[in-house]
Motif scaffolding. Structure first.
Motif, PDB file in Angstrom:
ATOM      1  N   GLY A 249       0.739  -1.096   0.095  1.00 27.62           N
ATOM      2  CA  GLY A 249       0.069   0.039   0.170  1.00 27.62           C
ATOM      3  C   GLY A 249       0.894   1.436   0.072  1.00 27.62           C
ATOM      4  O   GLY A 249       0.356   2.550   0.039  1.00 27.62           O
ATOM      5  N   GLY A 250       2.266   1.355   0.030  1.00 34.58           N
ATOM      6  CA  GLY A 250       3.112   2.360   0.213  1.00 34.58           C
ATOM      7  C   GLY A 250       2.991   3.064   0.918  1.00 34.58           C
ATOM      8  O   GLY A 250       3.155   4.185   1.250  1.00 34.58           O
ATOM      9  N   MET A 251       2.681   2.285   2.514  1.00 32.16           N
ATOM     10  CA  MET A 251       2.653   3.210   3.812  1.00 32.16           C
ATOM     11  C   MET A 251       3.834   3.001   4.628  1.00 32.16           C
ATOM     12  O   MET A 251       4.454   2.027   4.533  1.00 32.16           O
ATOM     13  CB  MET A 251       1.598   2.461   4.624  1.00 32.16           C
ATOM     14  CG  MET A 251       0.294   2.316   3.747  1.00 32.16           C
ATOM     15  SD  MET A 251      -0.980   1.661   5.104  1.00 32.16           S
ATOM     16  CE  MET A 251      -2.436   1.473   3.627  1.00 32.16           C
ATOM     17  N   ARG A 256       0.806   2.788   8.359  1.00 31.36           N
ATOM     18  CA  ARG A 256       0.146   1.519   8.428  1.00 31.36           C
ATOM     19  C   ARG A 256      -0.421   1.482  10.021  1.00 31.36           C
ATOM     20  O   ARG A 256      -1.414   0.741   9.998  1.00 31.36           O
ATOM     21  CB  ARG A 256       1.264   0.658   8.294  1.00 31.36           C
ATOM     22  CG  ARG A 256       0.748  -0.748   8.235  1.00 31.36           C
ATOM     23  CD  ARG A 256       1.669  -1.611   7.423  1.00 31.36           C
ATOM     24  NE  ARG A 256       0.739  -2.969   7.137  1.00 31.36           N
ATOM     25  CZ  ARG A 256       0.296  -3.400   6.185  1.00 31.36           C
ATOM     26  NH1 ARG A 256       0.303  -2.534   5.046  1.00 31.36           N
ATOM     27  NH2 ARG A 256      -0.316  -4.580   6.116  1.00 31.36           N
ATOM     28  N   CYS A 257       0.146   2.381  10.928  1.00 32.40           N
ATOM     29  CA  CYS A 257      -0.418   2.155  12.217  1.00 32.40           C
ATOM     30  C   CYS A 257      -1.788   2.665  12.153  1.00 32.40           C
ATOM     31  O   CYS A 257      -2.515   2.058  12.863  1.00 32.40           O
ATOM     32  CB  CYS A 257       0.404   3.134  13.042  1.00 32.40           C
ATOM     33  SG  CYS A 257      -0.398   3.398  14.869  1.00 32.40           S
ATOM     34  N   ALA A 258      -1.970   3.952  11.285  1.00 34.17           N
ATOM     35  CA  ALA A 258      -3.188   4.345  11.269  1.00 34.17           C
ATOM     36  C   ALA A 258      -4.263   3.357  10.665  1.00 34.17           C
ATOM     37  O   ALA A 258      -5.419   3.414  10.864  1.00 34.17           O
ATOM     38  CB  ALA A 258      -3.354   5.863  10.781  1.00 34.17           C
ATOM     39  N   ASN A 259      -3.845   2.845   9.772  1.00 35.22           N
ATOM     40  CA  ASN A 259      -4.711   1.886   8.843  1.00 35.22           C
ATOM     41  C   ASN A 259      -4.972   0.445   9.287  1.00 35.22           C
ATOM     42  O   ASN A 259      -5.795   0.022   9.481  1.00 35.22           O
ATOM     43  CB  ASN A 259      -3.823   1.877   7.372  1.00 35.22           C
ATOM     44  CG  ASN A 259      -4.745   0.981   6.372  1.00 35.22           C
ATOM     45  OD1 ASN A 259      -4.889  -0.287   6.295  1.00 35.22           O
ATOM     46  ND2 ASN A 259      -5.494   1.904   5.712  1.00 35.22           N
ATOM     47  N   MET A 260      -3.740  -0.273  10.060  1.00 32.93           N
ATOM     48  CA  MET A 260      -3.952  -1.577  10.346  1.00 32.93           C
ATOM     49  C   MET A 260      -3.647  -1.855  12.076  1.00 32.93           C
ATOM     50  O   MET A 260      -4.377  -2.883  12.323  1.00 32.93           O
ATOM     51  CB  MET A 260      -2.628  -2.332   9.601  1.00 32.93           C
ATOM     52  CG  MET A 260      -2.886  -2.372   8.298  1.00 32.93           C
ATOM     53  SD  MET A 260      -4.262  -2.978   7.436  1.00 32.93           S
ATOM     54  CE  MET A 260      -4.136  -4.822   7.952  1.00 32.93           C
ATOM     55  N   THR A 282       3.470  12.040   5.342  1.00 37.21           N
ATOM     56  CA  THR A 282       3.554  11.196   4.325  1.00 37.21           C
ATOM     57  C   THR A 282       2.384  10.525   3.603  1.00 37.21           C
ATOM     58  O   THR A 282       1.488  10.024   4.389  1.00 37.21           O
ATOM     59  CB  THR A 282       4.691  10.086   4.585  1.00 37.21           C
ATOM     60  OG1 THR A 282       5.944  10.800   5.060  1.00 37.21           O
ATOM     61  CG2 THR A 282       5.049   9.159   3.393  1.00 37.21           C
ATOM     62  N   LYS A 283       2.205  10.329   2.344  1.00 38.91           N
ATOM     63  CA  LYS A 283       1.156   9.704   1.838  1.00 38.91           C
ATOM     64  C   LYS A 283       1.361   8.421   1.182  1.00 38.91           C
ATOM     65  O   LYS A 283       2.325   8.030   0.515  1.00 38.91           O
ATOM     66  CB  LYS A 283       0.776  10.558   0.715  1.00 38.91           C
ATOM     67  CG  LYS A 283       0.253  12.121   1.293  1.00 38.91           C
ATOM     68  CD  LYS A 283      -0.398  12.782   0.053  1.00 38.91           C
ATOM     69  CE  LYS A 283      -1.054  14.018   0.526  1.00 38.91           C
ATOM     70  NZ  LYS A 283      -1.641  15.000  -0.732  1.00 38.91           N
ATOM     71  N   PHE A 288      -3.471   8.746   0.707  1.00 37.75           N
ATOM     72  CA  PHE A 288      -3.862   8.992   2.080  1.00 37.75           C
ATOM     73  C   PHE A 288      -2.899   9.283   2.930  1.00 37.75           C
ATOM     74  O   PHE A 288      -1.918   8.679   3.065  1.00 37.75           O
ATOM     75  CB  PHE A 288      -4.755   7.761   2.690  1.00 37.75           C
ATOM     76  CG  PHE A 288      -6.130   7.889   1.978  1.00 37.75           C
ATOM     77  CD1 PHE A 288      -6.550   8.817   0.765  1.00 37.75           C
ATOM     78  CD2 PHE A 288      -7.153   7.010   2.512  1.00 37.75           C
ATOM     79  CE1 PHE A 288      -7.675   8.784   0.464  1.00 37.75           C
ATOM     80  CE2 PHE A 288      -8.339   6.985   2.118  1.00 37.75           C
ATOM     81  CZ  PHE A 288      -9.073   7.842   0.921  1.00 37.75           C
ATOM     82  N   THR A 289      -2.900  10.301   3.825  1.00 40.34           N
ATOM     83  CA  THR A 289      -1.832  10.668   4.982  1.00 40.34           C
ATOM     84  C   THR A 289      -2.444   9.730   6.294  1.00 40.34           C
ATOM     85  O   THR A 289      -3.357   9.236   6.254  1.00 40.34           O
ATOM     86  CB  THR A 289      -2.072  12.094   5.267  1.00 40.34           C
ATOM     87  OG1 THR A 289      -3.280  12.395   5.982  1.00 40.34           O
ATOM     88  CG2 THR A 289      -1.830  13.004   4.363  1.00 40.34           C
TER      89      THR A 289
END
Length: 365
Positions: A249-251, A256-260, A282-283, A288-289
């Motif tokens: 995902g390019g994170m 990734r913390c925000a996402n997963m 960073t996006k 998405f930031t």
């Protein structure tokens, strides 16, 4: 008149001698017995038939070989078993009684990778050493999950076993079928002591598995705060990168913390990352930031964290939507309240008029 043939009987035929022995076979040689038999009958070219018997475990003699050869190999045997043999000859001019009995023991079966992994699972260091010293098994032998022996020991955080395997040549960076190294496996299970040991012994910290993730991303996904903090506090020594981008995902770790990361750990982990210099702007590949991902994943506490630390709430994405627009689309009351409070703090706008929008209006890639 027919010529009578005298048959000589040998009372003391030499027994067979032993050749190569394995864990499943015994070679028996008859050259001495044949030499004696041919000398007795006076014909060095005589074709003399040999009879070899072996005693079964029940104590009965059974035929093991009949023929004219100078040797035979008795196969299909059990490892570490004692076998008994006797021999006789039968020819038109020479016969013999059974020879003296000889014994031979098959070798122990060679160790296998299963034996090594079984000993590791039991934590039997003596057995592991015995297996490795035998040379029968490679120190990187895999189990049915494609886990190497070192990885199996690491999952138990058994430092003594890991040291022993390393001494015998185990590879600390061996990848499994999914491209995961022992370090990645340890990081994905919050095994801090194993992670420390692997790093101290040359583990490559930025290696990506086939999903495109490094050890730090797996640790972040699990919400392992203490482990991530240790990685970053030792980044200069071991090479962990707080801004390393995973390829799916390019994170970065923060994104990734925000996402997963599970909600129960996301706030604490994000605070640790930000304290150590993680970039909140960073996006990812979807533009998405970390703030936007926290909104989409409906993590109010994390949204409040990013807002309190100055995340830009009006920076538009490629579709012209700001984080505030997206927060309205998601429609989470706590998140909207966090934005309203932040706007009032900044004194940039009057308290905005609340709008209701379906979360389906937001297309998440």
């Amino acid at each position: 008149m027919p010529v009578s043939t005298k048959v000589v009987t040998l009372n003391q035929l030499p027994p067979p001698t032993l050749g190569k022995i394995t864990h499943f076979s015994i070679e028996l040689q008859f050259e001495e017995a044949l030499s004696v038999a041919k000398a007795t009958c006076g014909n060095p070219k005589a074709a003399i038939k040999l009879y070899l018997e072996a005693k079964t475990e029940k104590g009965q003699w059974e035929k093991a070989y009949t023929g004219l050869s100078k040797s035979c190999t008795h196969t299909g045997l059990q490892p570490s078993k004692l076998y008994y043999y006797r021999l006789k000859v039968d020819h038109s001019s020479v016969k013999s009684d059974w020879s003296d009995t000889i014994t031979a023991k098959t070798l122990a079966a060679p160790y296998t990778g299963d034996d090594l992994h079984s000993a590791i699972r039991r934590g039997n260091i003596t057995k592991v050493k015995e297996i490795l010293d035998s040379g029968d098994v490679h120190p990187d032998a895999q189990d049915e999950k494609d886990f190497s022996a070192l990885l199996a020991a690491g999952l138990q955080e058994n430092v003594e076993l890991m040291e022993l395997l390393l001494e015998h040549g185990a590879d600390v960076n061996r990848k499994d079928a999914g491209g995961k190294t022992p370090l990645i496996h340890a990081a994905s299970r919050d095994l801090l002591e194993t992670v420390k040991w692997l790093c101290e012994h040359g583990a490559e910290t930025q290696t990506l598995d086939k999903s495109g993730m490094a050890a730090i991303h797996h640790a972040v996904d699990g919400g392992y705060v203490r482990l991530v903090e240790w990685m970053l506090d030792n980044s200069e020594k071991y090479g962990f990168d707080i801004e390393q981008i995973e390829k799916s995902g390019g994170m970065t770790p923060l994104n990734r913390c925000a996402n997963m990361t599970p909600d129960s750990k996301a706030y604490e982990l994000a605070a640790s990352l930000q304290l150590r210099g993680a970039n909140m702007s960073t996006k990812a590949y979807n533009h998405f930031t970390p703030l936007l991902n926290a909104i989409i994943r409906r993590k109010p506490k994390l949204v409040e964290f990013f807002l309190a630390r100055g995340a830009d709430i009006y920076e538009p994405n490629e579709n012209g939507q700001t984080p505030y627009d997206i927060a309205q689309s998601v429609g989470n009351e706590q998140i909207l309240r966090a934005f309203e409070n932040r706007i009032q703090q900044l004194n940039m706008l009057p308290k905005p008029k609340r709008t209701t929008a379906s979360s389906n209006e937001l297309e998440v890639s």
